[in-house]
Scaffold this active site. Structure first.
Site, mmCIF file in Angstrom:
data_model
loop_
_atom_site.group_PDB
_atom_site.id
_atom_site.type_symbol
_atom_site.label_atom_id
_atom_site.label_comp_id
_atom_site.label_asym_id
_atom_site.label_seq_id
_atom_site.Cartn_x
_atom_site.Cartn_y
_atom_site.Cartn_z
ATOM 1 N N GLU A 1 0.823 -1.211 0.000
ATOM 2 C CA GLU A 1 0.000 0.000 0.000
ATOM 3 C C GLU A 1 0.855 1.257 0.000
ATOM 4 O O GLU A 1 0.479 2.273 -0.607
ATOM 5 C CB GLU A 1 -0.954 -0.032 1.195
ATOM 6 C CG GLU A 1 -2.014 -1.118 1.031
ATOM 7 C CD GLU A 1 -2.982 -1.198 2.191
ATOM 8 O OE1 GLU A 1 -4.184 -0.962 1.971
ATOM 9 O OE2 GLU A 1 -2.538 -1.497 3.320
ATOM 10 N N GLU B 1 -3.975 -9.499 3.518
ATOM 11 C CA GLU B 1 -4.597 -9.129 4.789
ATOM 12 C C GLU B 1 -5.758 -10.021 5.226
ATOM 13 O O GLU B 1 -5.866 -10.347 6.422
ATOM 14 C CB GLU B 1 -5.059 -7.654 4.744
ATOM 15 C CG GLU B 1 -3.950 -6.642 4.930
ATOM 16 C CD GLU B 1 -3.287 -6.221 3.630
ATOM 17 O OE1 GLU B 1 -2.620 -5.178 3.606
ATOM 18 O OE2 GLU B 1 -3.445 -6.953 2.622
#
Length: 246
Positions: A108, A128
């Site tokens: 990210e 995740e």
């Protein structure tokens, strides 16, 4: 700044190395705080930012021990997301030089850059959900904008990681370089940026980051300022004079 982020400041660029190699550069709260401090500097004195890393990996994720301790209030604060938004919004371009693993929060952070280059060792993605959370620091919107809905959806729902070649084919990175040449390649990009008019670069980044429905009005506003700038007149005059001498 402490050793979580090693910063080399130069007149036209700043190089920031994520520096937790013993933790595969896992992004912890200290590193986030230091990224905020770096952004504060670059908001006042805009320069190109090169994000790189110490060790064999860009960032193998966020610090899981810290994530496990976070609760609902921490999620609402968007600890990592706010830092990455600030990086993405910096006035001048951000170049991410990616080696090894760029996973979870590391991916990210890379998505927040304007330009990404990599070594052949790159593995990038967002696992995740395997840890019981979502990729909430930008992947759910930035990754779709970069690689499109189909691939982004697959990556985020399945935890699929891309190799360097796959990332290049998807447009997630713009070039692949040997590990020993990665930082040199990042500097070469920064050199080309530095050769241009800084205000034109800043306005180009603004236009690129502006939603589609604001175009073409925003382009006209930015161009109007540049059309009146002394630097535009100087550069165009020099171009015409060089052309006249040929």
């Amino acid at each position: 700044m402490s050793e979580a982020l090693l910063v080399d400041r130069r007149p036209d660029r700043v190089i920031a190395h994520l520096n937790r190699p013993d933790k595969r550069n896992a992004i912890d709260r200290e590193m986030i705080d230091e990224l905020h401090a770096l952004c504060a500097d670059l908001e006042v004195e805009p320069r190109t930012l090169i994000l790189a890393s110490s060790g064999d990996d860009f960032a193998a994720g966020a610090d899981i021990a810290q994530l496990r301790a976070r609760r609902a209030a921490d999620a609402h604060r968007g600890i990592n997301a706010m830092a990455f938004i600030r990086i993405s919004a910096l006035p001048m371009p951000v170049i991410a030089a990616l080696d090894g693993y760029a996973l979870g929060g590391g991916a990210e952070l890379a998505y927040a850059a304007d330009i990404r280059i990599a070594t052949p060792r790159l593995k990038i993605g967002n696992p995740e959900p395997n840890l019981g959370i979502i990729a909430a620091a930008g992947a759910s919107w930035r990754l779709r904008e970069i690689v499109g809905d189909g691939l982004a959806t697959e990556m985020l729902l399945t935890g699929r990681t891309l190799t360097a070649d796959e990332a290049l084919a998807a447009g997630l990175v713009s070039g692949i370089h040997p590990a020993g040449d990665l930082l040199t390649a990042a500097h070469a990009i920064a050199d080309r940026i530095a050769a241009a008019d800084p205000l034109a670069i800043r306005h180009t980044k603004t236009a690129l980051r502006t939603p589609r429905d604001a175009h073409p009005a925003i382009d006209g506003e930015l161009q109007a300022e540049l059309f009146e700038s002394p630097e535009k007149m100087r550069r165009m005059t020099e171009f015409l004079e060089r052309k006249g001498r040929r």
